[in-house]
Scaffold this motif. Structure first.
Motif, PDB file in Angstrom:
ATOM      1  N   ALA A  21      21.287   6.970  48.494  1.00 42.20           N
ATOM      2  CA  ALA A  21      21.970   6.384  47.336  1.00 42.20           C
ATOM      3  C   ALA A  21      21.656   7.167  46.067  1.00 42.20           C
ATOM      4  CB  ALA A  21      21.560   4.922  47.183  1.00 42.20           C
ATOM      5  N   GLN A  22      20.423   7.622  45.931  1.00 41.89           N
ATOM      6  CA  GLN A  22      20.055   8.428  44.762  1.00 41.89           C
ATOM      7  C   GLN A  22      20.855   9.723  44.720  1.00 41.89           C
ATOM      8  OE1 GLN A  22      15.799   9.012  44.957  1.00 41.89           O
ATOM      9  NE2 GLN A  22      15.385   6.788  44.999  1.00 41.89           N
ATOM     10  N   HIS A  23      20.990  10.377  45.880  1.00 40.26           N
ATOM     11  CA  HIS A  23      21.783  11.609  45.933  1.00 40.26           C
ATOM     12  C   HIS A  23      23.239  11.327  45.578  1.00 40.26           C
ATOM     13  CE1 HIS A  23      19.109  14.766  47.269  1.00 40.26           C
ATOM     14  NE2 HIS A  23      18.580  13.964  48.187  1.00 40.26           N
ATOM     15  N   ALA A  24      23.772  10.226  46.106  1.00 42.42           N
ATOM     16  CA  ALA A  24      25.165   9.885  45.822  1.00 42.42           C
ATOM     17  C   ALA A  24      25.360   9.648  44.329  1.00 42.42           C
ATOM     18  CB  ALA A  24      25.570   8.650  46.626  1.00 42.42           C
TER      19      ALA A  24
ATOM     20  N   VAL B 169      29.576  14.466  59.532  1.00 36.98           N
ATOM     21  CA  VAL B 169      29.864  15.780  58.944  1.00 36.98           C
ATOM     22  C   VAL B 169      30.996  15.720  57.928  1.00 36.98           C
ATOM     23  CG1 VAL B 169      29.021  17.046  60.947  1.00 36.98           C
ATOM     24  CG2 VAL B 169      31.445  16.469  60.802  1.00 36.98           C
ATOM     25  N   ALA B 170      31.683  14.595  57.841  1.00 37.64           N
ATOM     26  CA  ALA B 170      32.699  14.457  56.794  1.00 37.64           C
ATOM     27  C   ALA B 170      32.061  14.255  55.425  1.00 37.64           C
ATOM     28  CB  ALA B 170      33.622  13.285  57.125  1.00 37.64           C
ATOM     29  N   ALA B 171      30.764  13.933  55.382  1.00 38.06           N
ATOM     30  CA  ALA B 171      30.071  13.684  54.116  1.00 38.06           C
ATOM     31  C   ALA B 171      29.675  15.001  53.450  1.00 38.06           C
ATOM     32  CB  ALA B 171      28.838  12.823  54.370  1.00 38.06           C
ATOM     33  N   ASP B 172      29.363  14.914  52.136  1.00 36.50           N
ATOM     34  CA  ASP B 172      28.899  16.092  51.401  1.00 36.50           C
ATOM     35  C   ASP B 172      27.468  16.446  51.781  1.00 36.50           C
ATOM     36  OD1 ASP B 172      31.216  16.438  49.523  1.00 36.50           O
ATOM     37  OD2 ASP B 172      30.635  14.395  48.975  1.00 36.50           O
ATOM     38  N   LEU B 173      26.680  15.432  52.120  1.00 39.09           N
ATOM     39  CA  LEU B 173      25.257  15.618  52.365  1.00 39.09           C
ATOM     40  C   LEU B 173      24.835  14.665  53.475  1.00 39.09           C
ATOM     41  CD1 LEU B 173      22.890  17.235  50.816  1.00 39.09           C
ATOM     42  CD2 LEU B 173      22.283  14.980  49.902  1.00 39.09           C
ATOM     43  N   ILE B 174      23.909  15.105  54.341  1.00 42.21           N
ATOM     44  CA  ILE B 174      23.416  14.262  55.436  1.00 42.21           C
ATOM     45  C   ILE B 174      21.917  14.076  55.259  1.00 42.21           C
ATOM     46  CG2 ILE B 174      23.116  14.023  57.925  1.00 42.21           C
ATOM     47  CD1 ILE B 174      25.617  15.705  58.310  1.00 42.21           C
ATOM     48  N   VAL B 175      21.506  12.824  55.063  1.00 44.04           N
ATOM     49  CA  VAL B 175      20.099  12.458  54.923  1.00 44.04           C
ATOM     50  C   VAL B 175      19.691  11.732  56.201  1.00 44.04           C
ATOM     51  CG1 VAL B 175      18.427  11.116  53.602  1.00 44.04           C
ATOM     52  CG2 VAL B 175      20.315  12.273  52.430  1.00 44.04           C
ATOM     53  N   THR B 176      18.539  12.073  56.736  1.00 43.06           N
ATOM     54  CA  THR B 176      18.140  11.526  58.037  1.00 43.06           C
ATOM     55  C   THR B 176      16.676  11.131  58.041  1.00 43.06           C
ATOM     56  OG1 THR B 176      17.992  12.022  60.405  1.00 43.06           O
ATOM     57  CG2 THR B 176      17.630  13.849  58.900  1.00 43.06           C
ATOM     58  N   HIS B 177      16.309  10.273  58.964  1.00 47.83           N
ATOM     59  CA  HIS B 177      14.901   9.956  59.189  1.00 47.83           C
ATOM     60  C   HIS B 177      14.269  11.093  60.000  1.00 47.83           C
ATOM     61  CE1 HIS B 177      15.992   5.382  58.989  1.00 47.83           C
ATOM     62  NE2 HIS B 177      16.210   6.013  57.848  1.00 47.83           N
ATOM     63  N   PRO B 178      12.956  11.232  59.975  1.00 45.72           N
ATOM     64  CA  PRO B 178      12.320  12.330  60.723  1.00 45.72           C
ATOM     65  C   PRO B 178      12.601  12.289  62.223  1.00 45.72           C
ATOM     66  CG  PRO B 178      10.781  11.401  59.133  1.00 45.72           C
ATOM     67  CD  PRO B 178      11.979  10.495  59.130  1.00 45.72           C
TER      68      PRO B 178
ATOM     69  N   GLY C  59      20.424  23.203  60.600  1.00 44.61           N
ATOM     70  CA  GLY C  59      21.558  23.054  59.698  1.00 44.61           C
ATOM     71  C   GLY C  59      22.494  21.914  59.999  1.00 44.61           C
ATOM     72  N   LEU C  60      22.081  20.972  60.861  1.00 42.31           N
ATOM     73  CA  LEU C  60      22.933  19.815  61.143  1.00 42.31           C
ATOM     74  C   LEU C  60      22.695  18.680  60.155  1.00 42.31           C
ATOM     75  CD1 LEU C  60      22.804  19.607  65.052  1.00 42.31           C
ATOM     76  CD2 LEU C  60      24.590  20.594  63.616  1.00 42.31           C
ATOM     77  N   ALA C  61      21.618  18.734  59.390  1.00 43.21           N
ATOM     78  CA  ALA C  61      21.314  17.736  58.366  1.00 43.21           C
ATOM     79  C   ALA C  61      20.670  18.456  57.185  1.00 43.21           C
ATOM     80  CB  ALA C  61      20.403  16.648  58.922  1.00 43.21           C
ATOM     81  N   ASP C  62      20.514  17.721  56.071  1.00 46.43           N
ATOM     82  CA  ASP C  62      20.076  18.383  54.839  1.00 46.43           C
ATOM     83  C   ASP C  62      18.705  17.955  54.349  1.00 46.43           C
ATOM     84  OD1 ASP C  62      22.610  19.910  54.150  1.00 46.43           O
ATOM     85  OD2 ASP C  62      23.393  17.873  54.336  1.00 46.43           O
ATOM     86  N   GLU C  63      18.327  16.699  54.572  1.00 49.34           N
ATOM     87  CA  GLU C  63      17.108  16.228  53.932  1.00 49.34           C
ATOM     88  C   GLU C  63      16.578  15.009  54.668  1.00 49.34           C
ATOM     89  OE1 GLU C  63      15.876  14.528  49.506  1.00 49.34           O
ATOM     90  OE2 GLU C  63      17.486  16.008  49.685  1.00 49.34           O
TER      91      GLU C  63
END
Length: 745
Positions: free
Chosen positions: A229-232, A124-133, A217-221
């Motif tokens: 890496a693309q988002h970053a 949660v310290a990150a700007d965005l959280i990307v996760t596997h399904p 709302g615990l993750a974004d995508e």
């Protein structure tokens, strides 16, 4: 020629350019050391957090990598790749705060494989959280291990009551709650309006799969490391970039790719005991471990063995007996306060290691305590308890779902084998209340009471990981209507205390043990509940019962009149048959087996003269002595006697050597369920028979149990047969009296 040379030169130039690109790409990590690379390039750094966070050294590696990422201008953004269940709270917080600092300088995206508890705290310290399904995220919560009790020393001195323990055991739940608020507050602040969970739901410690985590709302995508890496890069405004590992080559952050940590144990196989060894209590963890990690050993409590096989002395006030004969997982000190208050009122508390000890003490007892058994009660044992209660006494049954007090293999059946017969059933799971609790959700308040002798005058109790009881009309106290059962996951009022009046007696069931122990006994009205029990127990008067006299350690000659018939069950090498023993006259006894009848002849003193049986006759040179009554401790004797044996008219000569000794005294239960006080006699015999063509030797080692009331009650023997020294046969025999009828001649 010039054209050919010119074309070759161009091709070489192109090859050199491609090689230069490969070299620059392959040695991009040189940028991380601040050195100058041949060509400027934008980098997206990856910091890998893999496994349980329980090593200071490995945590420092991650912090160092974050610092290098901050200071290296070529790194435009960072992806934090997380596959972790969390770990020690202080190490998780170190990484979390470092990532927050990193975010002040560069975009940070979290790429989640697994982010549970402390792993998610970092995410949660990150700007965005990307996760596997199917990644697992969440488990927002804290594990706290309370400080151990401290036993002071006269040589090791401390300057304050909490100098050694550090925390108050009573206040430790609130310390844990404060830590939880730090964690949950960080999630709420970081996720902001994206968070769809209520504060109470967020703090329940639920785990969400990747797609579910996005929904709440615990993750974004949904996406891979490349997507992160693309988002970053996009956040950094970079179109062309190289992805690099920010951690020094050859060093892994947290654990190796095999999910191992400093212990060498995969995190899914770690236990709380392992963590406590690395980080002795008091300890705080942001970590998820499988439920098996919390299992405690199945050791039963060490008994104080106060009864020592003896009945507690009968007094006008009855005693209290604590049953420890059913593998009870409760320490005797659990009832220290109760027994101390009772002692001040003249009531003695004792502990029974065996059911015989417990049952023999019930006649002089006012109260029987059964707590956390791991072995069920038999129908006969229940009948003894039922009769005890029906005589106006008290039965206290305690069960606690906490792992310290029950057997994970069969936690409920042992206590319910007793409770069910009173119309009660201890329930699975525990009660919890997320809105109104003492420090933690499963430390519940109880404020609704029935007016019983046990609960009268109470306004509020605090129970700790308590279960509830199923009953028809014996509930005596209830939780609030906002409570839940962890087993049914249903909201409602639950009864952790039941009181059943049976005649003049009372059976009480408690779904908690902790409340009766220090220091928890001093919260709210817990001590008043203990005192209600004390007053109820102390008012019971039991009849003065003369203790049975200690049996004498001697056995006199049995009086078996003519006409006495005994039936034995004989077993030879596993095969059973009945044997009939009859005293047919003053000087004669018959022993009948299915295949033979033997008649024994005695003189006036009871010494054996001869016997005959189906074509066999044995006549002794001198009378064979009877047992040397009275049989007393350590009495020994021996004799040697010759005899003539005739078998089918063939005369043989034999010698019998006999050695006997009394080796003890004990009660023996015969086959008719009667118990006899017996002398235990060890006998060694050697019988040598000269059969002219060879010598038959019979060796026997026997144990005889002889009583004054019935004579021989039980026998066990091992017999070996030799011919000229060669073993030809071995057999084991046993004899048990199943009935005796003393007829008159």
């Amino acid at each position: 020629m010039d054209r050919e040379y010119s074309g070759l030169e161009k091709r070489l130039f192109v090859v050199l350019i491609i090689a230069s690109i490969i070299i620059v790409s392959g040695f991009a990590y040189l940028y991380l050391d601040g050195g100058k690379a041949p060509i400027e390039s934008s980098l997206i750094g990856v910091i890998d957090i893999d496994g349980a966070i329980i090593s200071v050294e490995e945590t420092d590696l991650i912090s160092d990598a974050i610092n290098r990422a901050i200071s290296n201008s070529s790194i435009k953004a960072v992806v934090i790749k997380i596959d972790s269940p969390g770990g020690f709270a202080h190490l998780v917080e170190q990484i979390y705060l470092d990532v927050l600092e990193l975010k002040q300088h560069k975009p940070v995206v979290a790429s989640v494989v697994t982010a549970l508890s402390g792993g998610y705290y970092i995410a949660v310290a990150a700007d965005l959280i990307v996760t596997h399904p199917s990644s697992m995220l969440g488990n927002i919560g804290v594990l706290g291990v309370a400080p151990e009790s401290y036993v002071p020393s006269e040589s090791n001195l401390d300057t304050g009551p909490y100098k050694v323990m550090g925390f108050s055991q009573l206040l430790f739940p609130f310390n844990i709650s404060n830590v939880l608020e730090n964690f949950a507050g960080a999630v709420e602040e970081s996720r902001g309006p994206r968070l769809e969970l209520s504060p109470s739901t967020l703090r329940r410690g639920m785990i969400y799969m990747g797609t579910e985590a996005i929904g709440v709302g615990l993750a974004d995508e949904i996406g891979s490391l490349q997507k992160a890496a693309q988002h970053a890069a996009a956040e950094a405004g970079v179109e062309t970039y190289t992805v690099v590992d920010v951690v020094s080559e050859g060093e892994a952050a947290g654990v190796s790719a095999s999910h191992q940590n400093a212990t060498g144990v995969p995190w899914r196989e770690m236990t709380l005991a392992t963590l406590n060894t690395l980080n002795p209590p008091p300890a705080i963890y942001y970590i998820y471990l499988p439920s098996t990690a919390y299992s405690f050993g199945n050791e039963t409590a060490v008994s104080t063995a106060d009864l020592n096989g003896e009945v507690l002395p009968a007094t006008k006030k009855g005693s209290v007996v604590v049953d420890l004969s059913h593998g009870n997982r409760v320490p005797p000190e659990a009832f220290h306060l109760l027994s101390a208050e009772l002692a001040m009122r003249g009531v003695v508390t004792g502990y029974g290691d065996t059911w015989d000890q417990v049952e023999s003490s019930l006649s002089s007892a006012a109260c029987l305590i059964v707590a956390a058994p791991t072995e069920p009660y038999t129908a006969d044992e229940f009948q003894a308890v039922k009769e005890f209660v029906s005589e106006g006494r008290i039965l206290l049954m305690f069960y606690d779902p906490a792992s310290e007090f029950n057997d994970a293999q069969a936690p409920l059946w042992p206590i319910n084998s007793l409770a069910n017969r009173w119309g009660l059933a201890f329930a699975r799971g525990y009660i919890y209340d997320e809105e109104d609790h003492y420090g933690l959700y499963r430390n519940i308040y109880v404020r609704d009471f029935e007016n019983t002798t046990v609960t009268r005058g109470l306004e509020c109790l605090v129970l700790f990981t308590a279960t509830h009881l199923h009953s028809t009309d014996s509930d005596a106290a209830w939780s609030s209507g906002d409570a839940y059962s962890s087993s049914s996951e249903r909201q409602g009022k639950y009864a952790p205390i039941s009181v059943i009046d049976k005649g003049n007696g009372t059976a009480v069931a408690f779904g908690d043990i902790t409340f009766i122990m220090e220091p928890y006994a001093y919260l709210e009205d817990n001590y008043d509940l203990i005192m209600n029990l004390v007053y109820r127990i102390a008012e019971i008067e039991v009849p003065d019962i003369e203790p049975e006299p200690e049996p004498e350690y001697n056995v006199t000659a049995p009086d078996l009149p003519v006409g006495t018939v005994k039936v034995y069950r004989e077993t030879i090498d596993g095969e059973e048959r009945d044997v009939l023993w009859t005293r047919s006259s003053e000087n004669q006894t018959w022993v009948e087996r299915p295949d033979s009848t033997t008649t024994y002849h005695f003189d006036e003193e009871g010494n054996l003269l001869s016997w005959e049986s189906d074509g066999m006759e044995q006549v002794y040179d001198d009378p064979v002595p009877d047992l040397p009554y009275p049989l007393t401790e350590d009495l020994g004797w021996a004799y040697r006697v010759g005899y003539n044996l005739t078998l089918d008219d063939d005369p043989w000569r034999g010698v019998l050597q006999h050695h006997g000794q009394v080796v003890g005294f004990e009660y023996v239960e015969a086959g008719d369920n009667e118990t006899y006080w017996c002398a235990k006699v060890s006998v060694v015999e050697t019988d040598e028979i000269d059969r002219i063509e060879d010598v038959l030797t019979i060796n026997s080692m026997e144990l005889l149990w002889v009583s004054q009331e019935a004579g021989l009650v039980k026998a066990e023997s091992d017999v070996t047969y030799y011919i000229d020294g060669d073993l030809v046969l071995e057999e084991s025999r046993s004899l048990l009296m199943v009935s005796i009828d003393k007829g008159e001649g």
